[in-house]
Design a protein around this motif. Structure first.
Motif, short mmCIF file in Angstrom:
data_model
loop_
_atom_site.label_atom_id
_atom_site.label_comp_id
_atom_site.label_asym_id
_atom_site.label_seq_id
_atom_site.Cartn_x
_atom_site.Cartn_y
_atom_site.Cartn_z
N LEU A 1 12.29 6.99 -0.06
CA LEU A 1 11.40 7.64 -1.01
C LEU A 1 10.17 8.21 -0.28
O LEU A 1 9.73 9.33 -0.55
CB LEU A 1 10.96 6.61 -2.06
CG LEU A 1 10.69 7.10 -3.47
CD1 LEU A 1 11.87 7.90 -3.99
CD2 LEU A 1 10.45 5.90 -4.38
N THR A 2 9.66 7.42 0.67
CA THR A 2 8.51 7.87 1.44
C THR A 2 8.86 9.12 2.25
O THR A 2 8.12 10.10 2.27
CB THR A 2 8.02 6.76 2.39
OG1 THR A 2 7.85 5.57 1.64
CG2 THR A 2 6.71 7.13 3.05
N GLY B 1 -7.24 5.75 6.18
CA GLY B 1 -6.28 5.41 5.14
C GLY B 1 -4.85 5.51 5.65
O GLY B 1 -4.04 4.61 5.44
N THR B 2 -4.55 6.62 6.33
CA THR B 2 -3.19 6.82 6.85
C THR B 2 -2.84 5.71 7.85
O THR B 2 -1.74 5.16 7.82
CB THR B 2 -3.06 8.19 7.53
OG1 THR B 2 -3.49 9.20 6.61
CG2 THR B 2 -1.64 8.47 7.96
N LEU B 3 -3.81 5.38 8.74
CA LEU B 3 -3.53 4.36 9.75
C LEU B 3 -3.27 3.00 9.11
O LEU B 3 -2.31 2.32 9.47
CB LEU B 3 -4.71 4.27 10.73
CG LEU B 3 -4.73 5.33 11.82
CD1 LEU B 3 -5.99 5.22 12.66
CD2 LEU B 3 -3.49 5.21 12.71
N VAL B 4 -4.10 2.61 8.16
CA VAL B 4 -3.94 1.29 7.53
C VAL B 4 -2.61 1.23 6.79
O VAL B 4 -1.79 0.32 7.01
CB VAL B 4 -5.11 1.00 6.55
CG1 VAL B 4 -4.80 -0.23 5.70
CG2 VAL B 4 -6.40 0.80 7.34
N PRO C 1 0.82 -1.22 0.00
CA PRO C 1 0.00 0.00 0.00
C PRO C 1 0.86 1.27 0.00
O PRO C 1 0.55 2.23 -0.72
CB PRO C 1 -0.82 -0.11 1.29
CG PRO C 1 -0.81 -1.55 1.65
CD PRO C 1 0.49 -2.10 1.14
N THR C 2 1.94 1.26 0.79
CA THR C 2 2.84 2.41 0.82
C THR C 2 3.42 2.65 -0.56
O THR C 2 3.43 3.79 -1.07
CB THR C 2 4.00 2.17 1.83
OG1 THR C 2 3.43 1.86 3.10
CG2 THR C 2 4.90 3.39 1.95
N ALA C 3 3.89 1.56 -1.20
CA ALA C 3 4.50 1.68 -2.52
C ALA C 3 3.49 2.23 -3.52
O ALA C 3 3.82 3.07 -4.36
CB ALA C 3 5.03 0.33 -2.98
N GLN D 1 0.53 12.63 4.49
CA GLN D 1 0.73 12.20 5.88
C GLN D 1 1.78 11.09 6.00
O GLN D 1 2.31 10.85 7.06
CB GLN D 1 -0.60 11.70 6.47
CG GLN D 1 -1.57 12.79 6.84
CD GLN D 1 -0.96 13.77 7.81
OE1 GLN D 1 -0.46 13.41 8.86
NE2 GLN D 1 -0.95 15.05 7.45
N LEU D 2 2.03 10.38 4.87
CA LEU D 2 2.83 9.16 4.95
C LEU D 2 4.24 9.32 5.52
O LEU D 2 4.67 8.47 6.29
CB LEU D 2 2.92 8.47 3.58
CG LEU D 2 1.81 7.46 3.27
CD1 LEU D 2 2.22 6.60 2.10
CD2 LEU D 2 1.46 6.60 4.47
#
Lengths: 288, 273
Positions: free
Chosen positions: B104-105, B78-81, A14-16, B144-145
């Motif tokens: 990258l994040t 969404g952010t939590l998951v 999901p992050t990717a 937020q990530l």
């Protein structure tokens, strides 16, 4: 590592997906758009470096860069000094000091857009309480034009930002202050060091990482200022408070040149990434 | 005791004066929203006239509140998951590209928020999520990530690995370990992440301004600003301050209740600088 590799990818997927689709793709798109004539509606066609030429020949851009740098300089100095002052004030264990920390920090939870609207009312002639107050204590006669001249509009925007962010900087610096070992202060006290000496020789050097963090966040935030100049001053009077991001917004959504907006975005981003890496390098060099 | 308090009087005077300056705008906006004033929704006396103006403006206050609630809920969930799964992956697994994806994040932080909204607007158009609350929420999750992933990663790393291993010996798979063993342990980190995501998405102005065009989809801050911008010089300041109060109250409330989780976020950021 106890677990198998591909399972890790499943959890990171999901992050990717978000990073790829909503971060990398827009960056590539930004570069591509900046090379095209790209209207808000309708087809786009390749234009080479036309958009960059348009940016270079746009007088408003030059003016906005100047204004944004001036604003950033003033806000950074004022906020850092005030944040540090507040942190030093409420650092020690006086009774009830937590209440004051909360009070100074409370505006941070109000959004910048809501805060800008709040101050629009504070500064208004119709219901603003500031004019009557300053007349009452004899500091003003008649109406004060809080937003009407370039200088007053700049001052009023800065007052809003200080109200909204001083407590934020205070907390960052309080975290830094709490990491300075107390026995250093104890030793300085035994050596008979004055408050100024202790501050210069112990507090400031050891607070450097936190101060650098405050500086980076304040400088980046100020260079990208938008809400206060869109809502409170609307870029006025006479375009005197048009910031860089205001120009990007106007280029895209009032002049419908998404290509030029993308070119300006890319230049702004490049400048900020360069600035941030220099600052981070300085920060790292200092803490080693 | 009395001597100590007496010596501290200048300190308290200074603090009270500064606190008054910081609290005054908030208190004033609450008073101005209900106090009678010519040219506002409450021309005299004290009452809720300004809130009635706000309730019937455009698509109506409740409608905008609903939109804001939808965006905030989707962004927080969404952010939590995404960040819980991501933090778990970065803290507990070794996989190809792990380091690159994490960097990258984090590098999202290096890119100025406002500058990638124009291409995002075009990209969301390609997948039919322009002018959509879901599209807006996805963008907010992305922003937020960096903080959320970092926060969840250090939360997972603070839990001793022996706990995972004991559960594995008892036959739990990776999801079982996460769900039954680790989630309770990282709950404070999740509250911090959720609080930051809520405050950011509830208050954000630029992203809704650029990504939403249909007035009935506006979030609360955007709606209140358009109340001001569409007034053509005769601004109803009373209704404006009522809008500020409605926007600010959920944030002030959550902030006061969850203050220690908020400060936790700052501590986490300060460790690595």
């Amino acid at each position: 590592m106890p677990f198998n590799g591909m399972v890790g990818w499943a959890y990171a997927a999901p992050t990717a997906a978000i990073v790829g689709g909503l971060f990398i793709a827009p960056l590539v798109m930004m570069a591509w758009m900046s090379l095209n004539h790209w209207p808000l509606i309708g087809d786009h066609d390749f234009g080479g470096l036309d958009n960059y030429r348009a940016v270079a020949h746009n007088d408003l851009v030059v003016q906005a860069v100047g204004f944004t740098l001036e604003y950033t300089l003033v806000v950074t100095v004022v906020l850092t000094v005030l944040g540090l002052g507040l942190a030093l004030l409420v650092q020690e264990g006086h009774r009830g000091v937590g209440i004051f920390r909360t009070a100074f920090f409370l505006p941070t939870s109000v959004g910048l857009a809501a805060a800008s609207l709040l101050f629009l009312g504070l500064y208004s002639v119709q219901i603003g309480p500031l004019d009557p107050f300053f007349r009452q204590i004899g500091l003003a006669h008649g109406e004060i034009d809080w937003l009407g001249t370039p200088a007053s509009a700049l001052f009023s925007s800065i007052a809003l930002i200080v109200w909204r962010f001083a407590g934020f900087d205070m907390i960052l610096l309080l975290v830094g202050l709490s990491r300075i070992p107390t026995d250093l202060y104890e030793a300085a006290r035994i050596d008979g060091a004055s408050w100024i000496q202790t501050f210069r020789r112990i507090t400031l050097p050891l607070l450097r990482p936190s101060l650098a963090m405050v500086l980076i966040l304040t400088i980046t935030g100020s260079l990208l200022a938008f809400d206060q100049f869109y809502i409170l001053t609307r870029g006025g009077p006479a375009n005197s408070t048009v910031s860089i991001v205001i120009v990007i917004y106007r280029e895209a959504f009032t002049r419908f040149n998404l290509g030029t907006a993308a070119a300006l975005s890319l230049l702004t981003m490049a400048a900020l990434v360069a600035l941030n890496s220099v600052q981070l390098r300085l920060l790292r060099g200092e803490s080693n | 005791m009395t001597v100590r308090v007496a010596r501290n009087i200048p300190f308290y005077v200074v603090c009270v004066v500064i606190a008054a300056v910081f609290l005054f705008p908030l208190l004033w906006s609450a008073v101005a929203s209900v106090q009678g004033q010519a040219g506002t929704g409450q021309s005299q006396g004290v009452g809720l006239g300004n809130y009635q103006v706000l309730a019937s403006f455009g698509a109506g206050l409740w409608h905008y509140l609903f939109n804001s609630a939808v965006v905030s809920t989707l962004t927080v969930l969404g952010t939590l998951v995404v960040s819980t799964f991501g933090g778990y992956a970065f803290a507990r697994f070794q996989f190809p590209g792990r380091r690159a994806l994490f960097l990258l994040t984090l590098s999202i932080l290096m890119v100025p928020y406002a500058t990638i909204l124009v291409p995002l607007y075009v990209i969301l158009g390609l997948v039919d999520l322009q002018d959509s609350l879901i599209g807006l929420s996805l963008v907010m999750v992305m922003f937020q990530l960096p903080f959320a992933t970092y926060m969840m990663r250090i939360s997972f790393e603070a839990v001793p690995r022996e706990m995972d291993e004991a559960a594995q010996i008892d036959g739990a798979n990776t999801f079982g370990v996460l769900y039954r063993i680790l989630l309770p342990a990282v709950r404070p980190g999740m509250i911090t992440v959720g609080l930051f995501a809520f405050l950011a998405s509830w208050n954000d102005f630029v992203a809704p301004l650029i990504l939403l065009s249909d007035g009935s989809k506006f979030t609360l801050p955007l709606a209140v600003v358009s109340l001001e911008h569409e007034s053509f010089g005769v601004i109803n300041y009373g209704a404006l301050e009522a809008g500020v109060v409605v926007t600010a109250i959920p944030c002030l409330f959550l902030f006061l209740v969850l203050q220690r989780y908020y400060v936790r976020g700052f501590m986490a950021g300060a460790i690595h600088g």
